[in-house]
Design a protein around this motif. Structure first.
Motif, PDB file in Angstrom:
ATOM      1  N   THR A 274    -103.648  43.510  79.604  1.00  0.00           N
ATOM      2  CA  THR A 274    -103.832  44.353  80.789  1.00  0.00           C
ATOM      3  C   THR A 274    -104.129  43.508  82.024  1.00  0.00           C
ATOM      4  O   THR A 274    -103.550  43.721  83.097  1.00  0.00           O
ATOM      5  CB  THR A 274    -104.975  45.355  80.559  1.00  0.00           C
ATOM      6  N   LEU A 275    -105.025  42.537  81.885  1.00  0.00           N
ATOM      7  CA  LEU A 275    -105.416  41.717  83.035  1.00  0.00           C
ATOM      8  C   LEU A 275    -104.303  40.759  83.450  1.00  0.00           C
ATOM      9  O   LEU A 275    -104.079  40.538  84.648  1.00  0.00           O
ATOM     10  CB  LEU A 275    -106.695  40.942  82.725  1.00  0.00           C
ATOM     11  N   VAL A 276    -103.613  40.171  82.481  1.00  0.00           N
ATOM     12  CA  VAL A 276    -102.519  39.249  82.819  1.00  0.00           C
ATOM     13  C   VAL A 276    -101.406  39.997  83.544  1.00  0.00           C
ATOM     14  O   VAL A 276    -100.777  39.462  84.474  1.00  0.00           O
ATOM     15  CB  VAL A 276    -101.986  38.557  81.556  1.00  0.00           C
ATOM     16  N   GLU A 277    -101.162  41.235  83.157  1.00  0.00           N
ATOM     17  CA  GLU A 277    -100.093  42.007  83.786  1.00  0.00           C
ATOM     18  C   GLU A 277    -100.476  42.545  85.155  1.00  0.00           C
ATOM     19  O   GLU A 277     -99.641  43.166  85.830  1.00  0.00           O
ATOM     20  CB  GLU A 277     -99.645  43.121  82.845  1.00  0.00           C
ATOM     21  N   LEU A 278    -101.715  42.297  85.587  1.00  0.00           N
ATOM     22  CA  LEU A 278    -102.113  42.522  86.976  1.00  0.00           C
ATOM     23  C   LEU A 278    -101.863  41.230  87.741  1.00  0.00           C
ATOM     24  O   LEU A 278    -102.655  40.290  87.658  1.00  0.00           O
ATOM     25  CB  LEU A 278    -103.597  42.900  87.056  1.00  0.00           C
TER      26      LEU A 278
ATOM     27  N   ALA B 242    -101.268  33.180  72.636  1.00  0.00           N
ATOM     28  CA  ALA B 242    -100.897  34.170  73.650  1.00  0.00           C
ATOM     29  C   ALA B 242    -100.619  33.443  74.952  1.00  0.00           C
ATOM     30  O   ALA B 242    -101.360  32.524  75.335  1.00  0.00           O
ATOM     31  CB  ALA B 242    -102.012  35.189  73.845  1.00  0.00           C
ATOM     32  N   THR B 243     -99.535  33.827  75.625  1.00  0.00           N
ATOM     33  CA  THR B 243     -99.170  33.180  76.875  1.00  0.00           C
ATOM     34  C   THR B 243     -98.962  34.217  77.971  1.00  0.00           C
ATOM     35  O   THR B 243     -98.724  35.397  77.705  1.00  0.00           O
ATOM     36  CB  THR B 243     -97.882  32.350  76.727  1.00  0.00           C
ATOM     37  N   GLY B 244     -99.023  33.729  79.197  1.00  0.00           N
ATOM     38  CA  GLY B 244     -98.817  34.580  80.359  1.00  0.00           C
ATOM     39  C   GLY B 244     -99.546  33.991  81.543  1.00  0.00           C
ATOM     40  O   GLY B 244    -100.540  33.270  81.373  1.00  0.00           O
TER      41      GLY B 244
ATOM     42  N   THR C 187    -105.155  33.959  90.699  1.00  0.00           N
ATOM     43  CA  THR C 187    -104.423  32.936  89.957  1.00  0.00           C
ATOM     44  C   THR C 187    -103.512  32.166  90.918  1.00  0.00           C
ATOM     45  O   THR C 187    -103.304  32.568  92.064  1.00  0.00           O
ATOM     46  CB  THR C 187    -103.540  33.537  88.838  1.00  0.00           C
ATOM     47  N   VAL C 188    -102.955  31.076  90.425  1.00  0.00           N
ATOM     48  CA  VAL C 188    -102.035  30.270  91.238  1.00  0.00           C
ATOM     49  C   VAL C 188    -100.613  30.815  91.190  1.00  0.00           C
ATOM     50  O   VAL C 188     -99.730  30.308  91.899  1.00  0.00           O
ATOM     51  CB  VAL C 188    -102.014  28.804  90.759  1.00  0.00           C
ATOM     52  N   TRP C 189    -100.359  31.855  90.400  1.00  0.00           N
ATOM     53  CA  TRP C 189     -98.991  32.297  90.137  1.00  0.00           C
ATOM     54  C   TRP C 189     -98.526  33.335  91.145  1.00  0.00           C
ATOM     55  O   TRP C 189     -99.182  34.346  91.354  1.00  0.00           O
ATOM     56  CB  TRP C 189     -98.894  32.859  88.719  1.00  0.00           C
TER      57      TRP C 189
ATOM     58  N   THR D 111     -91.910  38.516  85.643  1.00  0.00           N
ATOM     59  CA  THR D 111     -90.542  38.911  85.317  1.00  0.00           C
ATOM     60  C   THR D 111     -89.888  37.907  84.374  1.00  0.00           C
ATOM     61  O   THR D 111     -89.245  38.272  83.385  1.00  0.00           O
ATOM     62  CB  THR D 111     -89.712  39.042  86.603  1.00  0.00           C
ATOM     63  N   ALA D 112     -90.068  36.638  84.679  1.00  0.00           N
ATOM     64  CA  ALA D 112     -89.472  35.597  83.841  1.00  0.00           C
ATOM     65  C   ALA D 112     -90.409  35.113  82.749  1.00  0.00           C
ATOM     66  O   ALA D 112     -89.979  34.458  81.793  1.00  0.00           O
ATOM     67  CB  ALA D 112     -89.042  34.414  84.712  1.00  0.00           C
ATOM     68  N   TRP D 113     -91.681  35.414  82.890  1.00  0.00           N
ATOM     69  CA  TRP D 113     -92.679  34.900  81.947  1.00  0.00           C
ATOM     70  C   TRP D 113     -93.678  36.009  81.627  1.00  0.00           C
ATOM     71  O   TRP D 113     -94.804  35.982  82.087  1.00  0.00           O
ATOM     72  CB  TRP D 113     -93.376  33.683  82.563  1.00  0.00           C
TER      73      TRP D 113
END
Length: 382
Positions: free
Chosen positions: A23-27, A109-111, A90-92, A98-100
């Motif tokens: 949930t948090l990574v997808e924010l 787990a990655t993201g 985050t730095v992203w 979309t790609a990752w």
């Protein structure tokens, strides 16, 4: 109840913690996108209420052009307060997902932002939930969620310095270093050196000009020599730009510099070295801009005691917890510089911060969460 109860509780909670990490990574919360940061902190605050209930106190500190800082307090059952530092930026950049996208492959787990540091936030919240559900003693926890950590915490720094006063400890949930806690970090300075030269035609009148590029090239060697490996000081000239054309004696040139120091006294030496820079031609001039992003984190008696406490908790659980020094900085540097007890690296076990191979190892999540819960419980006895 024993640590086994806490460990068992954390093991049963792992699927839910993994879902929360997703949930948090997808924010997406890039440091330079105020709108996405605002959406992100709003969703995170709703998630906090779902996991821990409504906080006893809540303040949203306006970050201006940067991300806001959310301060929430959860009352304890024992005297004293612990400050928990997490950042949600985050730095992203937007669209990275979309790609990752977030994914899980076995233990891995990655993201974007999973390691730095959204799993740390998940573990801190679930450790507090664990103590509440099991009826364990706990201090009051003040959680500060920082939206500008990746760019040096210009907004959050004064909040961190104020909130870390008169607390039992400050706990920082940056990722671990191969499972070890971080008790030493380098200070960081970011500087720009600019040379103003005199433009002229490179062929028709070369002597009428003074090349800013040539002058800067001479200075770069001097700047690189500011480093002192024996003292843990490194200097990196990472960017250079200047000039307007190959047939023009350059009128301006600039370089960007990253300085890392292990010793606080080195900041003064570096400042003096920058101030002493001079061009070889009096017709050109040099200016230095920039500042120290963060002071170094050094060990102090309070931080040493905190580490020993965490080390003993891990030993009782049957595993070894180490401590290391790292070159990167965190919000813990601000607390350390004030001589206050701080412990860093309590977050994820994994790696790849700021890189496309960023990942976390889920098998470590229950043990780390139990360690945090036990540490909070031990601080409640003080």
């Amino acid at each position: 109840m024993s640590e086994l109860t806490i460990q068992g509780w954390a093991e049963r909670a792992l699927p839910d913690m993994t879902a929360d990490l997703r949930t948090l990574v997808e924010l997406e919360t890039p440091s330079d996108d105020k709108a996405l940061l605002g959406t992100g902190i709003g969703e995170i605050e709703r998630w906090l209420a779902e996991r821990l209930g409504e906080p006893g106190e809540r303040r949203l500190h306006d970050g201006g052009k940067y991300g806001d800082a959310l301060e929430v307090g959860y009352p304890g059952t024992a005297p004293g307060t612990v400050l928990v530092l997490c950042h949600y930026d985050t730095v992203w950049p937007e669209g990275t997902l979309t790609a990752w996208p977030f994914s899980v492959d076995g233990d891995r787990a990655t993201g974007p932002g999973a390691f730095d540091m959204k799993l740390g936030l998940v573990q801190s919240v679930w450790a507090l939930r664990c103590l509440a559900e099991l009826g364990m003693p706990r201090p009051t926890v003040r959680l500060l969620l920082n939206g500008d950590e990746e760019i040096g915490s210009p907004v959050a720094r004064p909040l961190i310095e104020r909130l870390s006063e008169d607390v039992l400890a400050t706990l920082v949930f940056e990722g671990a270093a191969d499972g070890n806690l971080k008790t030493v970090r380098k200070g960081v300075g970011l500087f720009d050196v600019t040379v103003a030269g005199v433009e002229s035609h490179a062929g028709l009148d070369p002597d009428a000009g003074v090349s800013a590029i040539h002058e800067l090239a001479r200075l770069v060697g001097q700047i690189a020599a500011f480093g002192d490996r024996d003292r843990g000081t490194t200097v990196n000239v990472g960017l250079i730009e200047g000039g307007t054309g190959c047939n023009v004696v350059a009128g301006s040139a600039t370089c960007g510099i990253d300085v890392r120091v292990s010793e606080p006294d080195e900041m003064g030496r570096i400042d003096a070295a920058f101030a002493a820079l001079r061009t070889s031609d009096a017709r050109a001039s040099v200016t230095v801009e920039g500042e120290w992003n963060r002071p170094p984190m050094v060990r102090n008696p309070g931080s040493d005691e905190l580490f020993r406490l965490a080390e003993s908790i891990a030993a009782e659980a049957g595993w070894e917890l180490g401590q290391v020094g790292v070159g990167g900085a965190s919000d813990g540097n601000f607390v350390s510089a004030l001589g206050r007890p701080v412990l860093d690296g309590l977050g994820a076990v994994g790696g790849g911060a700021h890189a496309r191979h960023e990942h976390v190892l889920l098998d470590h999540v229950p043990g780390r969460t139990a360690l945090i819960a036990e540490l909070l419980m031990a601080l409640a006895d003080r």
